[in-house]
Design an enzyme around this catalytic site. Structure first.
Site, short mmCIF file in Angstrom:
data_model
loop_
_atom_site.label_atom_id
_atom_site.label_comp_id
_atom_site.label_asym_id
_atom_site.label_seq_id
_atom_site.Cartn_x
_atom_site.Cartn_y
_atom_site.Cartn_z
N ASN A 150 0.60 -1.30 0.15
CA ASN A 150 -0.18 0.13 -0.12
C ASN A 150 0.89 1.42 -0.12
OD1 ASN A 150 0.76 -0.94 2.74
ND2 ASN A 150 -0.33 0.94 3.34
N GLN A 180 -5.19 -3.43 -1.68
CA GLN A 180 -4.79 -2.50 -2.60
C GLN A 180 -4.64 -2.91 -3.79
OE1 GLN A 180 -4.15 0.64 -2.82
NE2 GLN A 180 -4.22 1.41 -0.58
N SER A 200 -11.73 -4.23 0.26
CA SER A 200 -12.44 -3.08 0.72
C SER A 200 -13.00 -2.30 -0.29
CB SER A 200 -11.37 -2.27 1.59
OG SER A 200 -11.99 -1.26 2.11
N GLY A 201 -14.20 -1.77 0.02
CA GLY A 201 -14.69 -0.97 -1.04
C GLY A 201 -14.12 0.67 -1.32
N HIS A 202 -13.90 1.07 -0.20
CA HIS A 202 -13.46 2.40 -0.57
C HIS A 202 -12.07 2.63 -1.23
CE1 HIS A 202 -10.19 3.42 2.74
NE2 HIS A 202 -10.75 2.23 2.93
N THR A 238 -26.14 -6.76 11.64
CA THR A 238 -27.17 -6.55 10.48
C THR A 238 -26.08 -5.98 9.39
OG1 THR A 238 -28.70 -6.10 11.90
CG2 THR A 238 -29.02 -5.00 9.72
N CYS A 318 -3.35 5.32 7.73
CA CYS A 318 -3.45 4.77 8.96
C CYS A 318 -2.25 4.87 9.89
CB CYS A 318 -3.63 3.24 8.92
SG CYS A 318 -5.01 2.59 7.90
#
Length: 370
Positions: A150, A180, A200-202, A238, A318
């Site tokens: 990354n 990545q 991951s979506g973002h 949920t 991060c």
């Protein structure tokens, strides 16, 4: 005018993802676990999204569970995978260049009595098959290596390493942090032979707060989050259906990898010609470029560029501004590390963006020498 080059940290939400999100929020707000009409409609959307994302990975729908992010996927795969396989031993192989979600999961397992081998990357941040195979023991139970680094964009040959690792020790579970690399480099979980993979979506123009974990059929991980029977009992809570719909929609978009690669090559060519002292870490991923201006501090360069609405980073988001452990693990000098910039390119970037970044660094260099 904004010029955003921090796409390795997060990406702009694409129109398809935004539309899918709003459609679910406005018209399909039922709980997928409810048995009435609204619940059943939501369940159908959930399973269609699961099938679409699974197809993008080369997986079966039942092998995909939805999580809140890549970090949760990494934590689940590593901690629960190690616990599942500890009957065969307590040795784990990873690298010193992994994302903190992996590194800190390994730290936790070390406290539980596992023995961790953290391999050093080569000069690009890549892990070689030879270095992995040399460390495999009879009691090795888990290997976790990222597909694309990354911070540098180094691509590790997961397929080759996984195949050779399992030939040497068939009891090994193999996990890859593909966050990545997903939709940036060719990757198919079946072809690669991995047991678990995090995405991951973002990072692909969906939204924050949604990730997924591929768990190969036959790998019986215990749930990392306890509660209800959602996700076939594999992950309680949920399901975040609006985010999942956005993630699925983003997976259906053209990632425009060749356009991204051309912009990366354009940046490299211009940096080399116009800023001869710049140090470039050359890697195979099309969307990440790590450069360094020795003698210049990353923070100073970032602040100068930010004043011109040009956004880059110095390492993983991060890390929150801390020194890059990846570049340290690669054995680079302090001067190079302290002047490093990470440039993340997306399909929304243009040649004008690239020119703004090139000219911004040239101007920063000139001002520093006045």
């Amino acid at each position: 005018m904004e010029h955003y080059f921090d796409n390795a940290a997060t990406t702009k939400t694409c129109e398809a993802a935004r539309n899918a999100l709003i459609e679910v929020i406005d018209n399909n707000y039922g709980n997928p676990s409810s048995t009435h009409t609204l619940g059943r409609n939501a369940k159908n959307i959930l399973e269609n999204c699961r099938e679409n994302i699974a197809k993008t990975l080369g997986a079966k729908p039942e092998e995909i569970i939805f999580t809140s992010c890549g970090s949760e996927s990494d934590n689940t795969a590593i901690i629960m995978g190690a616990e599942l396989n500890k009957r065969n031993g307590k040795h784990i192989i990873s690298s010193a260049a992994e994302h903190d979600a992996v590194r800190k999961s390994l730290d936790e397992l070390e406290k539980r009595g596992f023995c961790i081998t953290r391999l050093k990357p080569d000069k690009t941040g890549r892990i070689t098959a030879e270095s992995v195979i040399n460390e495999i023991r009879d009691d090795t139970v888990l290997i976790s290596l990222m597909l694309v680094n990354n911070e540098t964009g180094a691509v590790t040959d997961i397929e080759d390493i996984c195949k050779k690792s399992k030939e040497k020790n068939p009891n090994i579970l193999f996990h890859t942090d593909a966050v990545q690399g997903f939709m940036k480099v060719p990757f198919n979980v079946k072809k690669a032979g991995v047991d678990m993979a995090s995405i991951s979506g973002h990072k692909i123009h969906a939204i924050k707060g949604i990730g997924a974990l591929f768990i190969k059929n036959g790998v019986k991980l215990k749930p990392f989050i306890l509660g209800g029977e959602q996700e076939s009992g594999k992950r309680a809570g949920t399901e975040a259906l609006p985010q999942i719909a956005a993630f699925s929609a983003a997976c259906g978009e053209n990632p425009q990898i060749e356009k991204i690669r051309e912009l990366k090559n354009y940046l490299i060519s211009n940096f080399t010609e116009k800023i001869p002292e710049i140090k470039i870490i050359k890697t195979d991923a099309p969307h990440i470029l790590n450069v360094s201006m020795p003698g210049y501090r990353s923070e100073v360069l970032m602040n100068f560029l930010e004043a011109k609405e040009i956004y880059v980073s110095k390492s993983s988001a991060c890390k929150q501004g801390k020194r890059s452990h990846v570049l340290e693990a690669m054995g680079l000098s302090s001067e190079i590390i302290d002047g490093a910039l990470r440039i993340g390119i997306s399909r929304f970037n243009t040649k004008d963006d690239a020119d703004a970044l090139i000219n911004g660094l040239i101007e920063a260099k000139k001002l520093a020498h006045r």
